[in-house]
Design a protein around this motif. Sequence first.
Motif, mmCIF file in Angstrom:
data_model
loop_
_atom_site.group_PDB
_atom_site.id
_atom_site.type_symbol
_atom_site.label_atom_id
_atom_site.label_comp_id
_atom_site.label_asym_id
_atom_site.label_seq_id
_atom_site.Cartn_x
_atom_site.Cartn_y
_atom_site.Cartn_z
ATOM 1 N N CYS A 134 53.682 40.557 1.711
ATOM 2 C CA CYS A 134 53.625 39.639 2.714
ATOM 3 C C CYS A 134 52.878 39.934 3.876
ATOM 4 O O CYS A 134 52.584 40.861 4.345
ATOM 5 N N ALA A 135 52.908 38.753 4.794
ATOM 6 C CA ALA A 135 52.117 38.812 6.127
ATOM 7 C C ALA A 135 53.412 39.469 7.053
ATOM 8 O O ALA A 135 52.966 40.678 7.916
ATOM 9 N N SER A 136 54.770 39.117 6.672
ATOM 10 C CA SER A 136 55.756 39.967 7.456
ATOM 11 C C SER A 136 56.950 39.518 6.954
ATOM 12 O O SER A 136 57.021 38.606 5.951
ATOM 13 N N ILE A 137 58.137 40.257 7.460
ATOM 14 C CA ILE A 137 59.563 39.758 6.630
ATOM 15 C C ILE A 137 59.976 38.648 7.231
ATOM 16 O O ILE A 137 60.918 38.006 6.805
ATOM 17 N N THR A 138 59.264 37.999 8.448
ATOM 18 C CA THR A 138 59.757 36.777 8.926
ATOM 19 C C THR A 138 58.853 35.549 8.219
ATOM 20 O O THR A 138 59.361 34.441 8.561
ATOM 21 N N GLN A 139 58.212 35.876 7.098
ATOM 22 C CA GLN A 139 57.077 34.935 6.836
ATOM 23 C C GLN A 139 58.330 34.126 5.804
ATOM 24 O O GLN A 139 59.226 34.594 4.995
ATOM 25 N N GLU A 165 59.828 47.735 1.123
ATOM 26 C CA GLU A 165 59.002 48.868 0.746
ATOM 27 C C GLU A 165 59.442 49.180 -0.750
ATOM 28 O O GLU A 165 58.429 49.787 -1.432
ATOM 29 N N ALA A 166 60.619 49.120 -0.865
ATOM 30 C CA ALA A 166 61.161 49.775 -2.085
ATOM 31 C C ALA A 166 60.572 48.703 -3.520
ATOM 32 O O ALA A 166 60.180 49.573 -4.609
ATOM 33 N N LEU A 167 60.358 47.775 -3.216
ATOM 34 C CA LEU A 167 59.961 46.657 -4.230
ATOM 35 C C LEU A 167 58.132 46.337 -3.997
ATOM 36 O O LEU A 167 57.735 45.348 -4.779
ATOM 37 N N SER A 168 57.913 46.992 -2.922
ATOM 38 C CA SER A 168 56.361 46.434 -2.794
ATOM 39 C C SER A 168 56.169 44.997 -2.745
ATOM 40 O O SER A 168 55.383 44.490 -3.336
ATOM 41 N N ILE A 169 56.970 44.257 -1.667
ATOM 42 C CA ILE A 169 56.925 42.787 -1.456
ATOM 43 C C ILE A 169 55.393 42.641 -0.628
ATOM 44 O O ILE A 169 55.412 42.944 0.558
ATOM 45 N N LEU A 227 55.053 32.694 -0.642
ATOM 46 C CA LEU A 227 54.949 33.830 -1.576
ATOM 47 C C LEU A 227 54.614 33.447 -3.004
ATOM 48 O O LEU A 227 54.629 32.388 -3.190
ATOM 49 N N SER A 228 53.811 34.381 -3.640
ATOM 50 C CA SER A 228 53.624 34.170 -5.125
ATOM 51 C C SER A 228 54.815 34.265 -6.006
ATOM 52 O O SER A 228 55.954 34.835 -5.369
ATOM 53 N N GLY A 229 54.763 33.838 -7.063
ATOM 54 C CA GLY A 229 55.927 33.860 -8.027
ATOM 55 C C GLY A 229 56.657 35.142 -8.352
ATOM 56 O O GLY A 229 57.640 35.135 -8.037
ATOM 57 N N GLY A 230 55.736 36.084 -8.454
ATOM 58 C CA GLY A 230 56.176 37.558 -8.598
ATOM 59 C C GLY A 230 56.823 38.205 -7.412
ATOM 60 O O GLY A 230 58.026 38.829 -7.363
ATOM 61 N N ASN A 231 56.348 37.789 -6.181
ATOM 62 C CA ASN A 231 57.092 38.270 -4.993
ATOM 63 C C ASN A 231 58.250 37.715 -4.432
ATOM 64 O O ASN A 231 59.130 38.333 -4.124
ATOM 65 N N LYS A 232 58.296 36.420 -4.948
ATOM 66 C CA LYS A 232 59.628 35.796 -4.824
ATOM 67 C C LYS A 232 60.694 36.354 -5.624
ATOM 68 O O LYS A 232 61.842 36.490 -5.117
ATOM 69 N N GLN A 233 60.289 36.779 -7.105
ATOM 70 C CA GLN A 233 61.330 37.496 -7.906
ATOM 71 C C GLN A 233 61.758 38.739 -6.968
ATOM 72 O O GLN A 233 62.841 39.357 -7.342
ATOM 73 N N LYS A 234 60.744 39.538 -6.515
ATOM 74 C CA LYS A 234 61.365 40.796 -5.880
ATOM 75 C C LYS A 234 62.207 40.500 -4.806
ATOM 76 O O LYS A 234 63.007 41.530 -4.338
#
Length: 503
Positions: free
Chosen positions: A396-401, A390-394, A406-413
């Motif tokens: 994703c479908a779920s945290i078990t994904q 939530e803090a980093l607005s990742i 993930l996209s490159g930016g979401n991987k970085q998050k």
Amino acid sequence: MEQGKELIFEARSLTKHFGPTVALNGVDFKVYRGEITGLIGENGSGKSTITSIAAGMQPATGGEMFFKGKPHKPSTMIEGAAAGIGMIVQEQGTVSGITVAQNIFLGNEGKFAKAGIVSKKKMNQEAKKALDAIGFKGIDPSMMIDALNMQDRKLVEIAKVVYNNPEMLVVDETTTALSQSGREIIYGIMKKMRDDHKAVVFISHDLEELMETCDTLTVLRDGNLITTLSKEQMNEEDIKRYMVGREMTGDYYRSDYDTPVSDEVVLKAENITTGTGMLMNFDMVLHKGEILGIGGLSHCGMHELGRALFGEEKLLCGAVTDVRTGDKISSPRCALLHGYGYVSKNRDQEALVLTESIQDNILAAGYDKIQKGPFLLPKDCKAYVNKQKEALSIKCASITQDVQYLSGGNKQKVVFGKWVGRDCDILILDCPTRGVDIGVKAAMYQLIYKMKKEGKSIVMISEELPELIGMSDRLLILKDGELAGEFMRSRDLNENMIIDVMI
């Protein structure tokens, strides 16, 4: 077709689903010969998805594509390349354990074979021509690819793609992995392709770079095509609004210039010389509550410095000392136990386990923070990870994904969340906003500044001078493994002043 323009690629109602996640939602996209077409959007907007489908990296869920007027449905990147589409991928596109030449001709070794025996001499000679053709000289094609750093491996990948003489080139976030000299190489390649009546699709989060380089710019948001702008229509504020669907407000970088930094030293590097030879007798200190910027050109030693401070880089002499305890930081485990965190520039190889979930990756550095005696409760694990999500607005479908989807930016998050969640006192951030869109960059800068105000100490290594000037309390510029210049935070500090000591 627009008047006087020749269509080379077209996607019609292209869709892509990853389970319940809609990555592309019926997108129509056109690319014309003689143009550099920019693609921009927030992380997870669908930029890399549409180009990877065009190149044959993955199949579409629905819709159709046409290339040079014919139906286009490549099932592999080899098929895509054979059709005339080359793609320089966002992450590492070379293969470890083989030579530079073998990487360039991977899958095409047969052209150097006679009676079933491959002539390494001929392959190396042709590889040298491929490297020279893009201006990447001085590399021995017979050397192992693993001996090269991240930038040089990326240039080998570029040489491979360009050697195949594509009619449409996709450049996916490649410039974020390159120094200025490396970027000039890729800019030159793109301009030559445009001049040769070929086409380029250029994906970047750098608005200034896109506006300067591209003839048209297409904006994606949440898997939908929002608009396509001509060169004359490109306006920074409008593009930002199209990207995020709202006005961007508030400061981008920090706005204070008179905030004092504590005299207390928390970390000290003395006389450190690395086994790679990239750092020579280097000294530095980090203060409590300080954002210490580290910059320089490629091969200046700044990335090796980050690894050395975290105990990841072998030292021939000298030491990194945690001043608070007097202990030497001799390994990553030692750094971890002393409250250090490290965001590596080389995300996919060093910072993430791509085949594991978001939850497992974030928890990897935080088990001891949520463990209760011998027990690790699932609800505590989930709460810990969801807080970072939530803090980093990742997105994703779920945290078990699995992270690999993930996209490159979401991987970085996810990498960022791994260390922010641990509440580290000392953070070593190597290109922390690489491949991250403008909205998330602003959020990360705010988070870094918040940590500074909480008394945490941050080493921020970056190849982006505006980022270093905008965020640092103090800035060290390295050149050939040594200190070339030191600058204190100031309203008057500008890029030209730094470049003077950098080159």
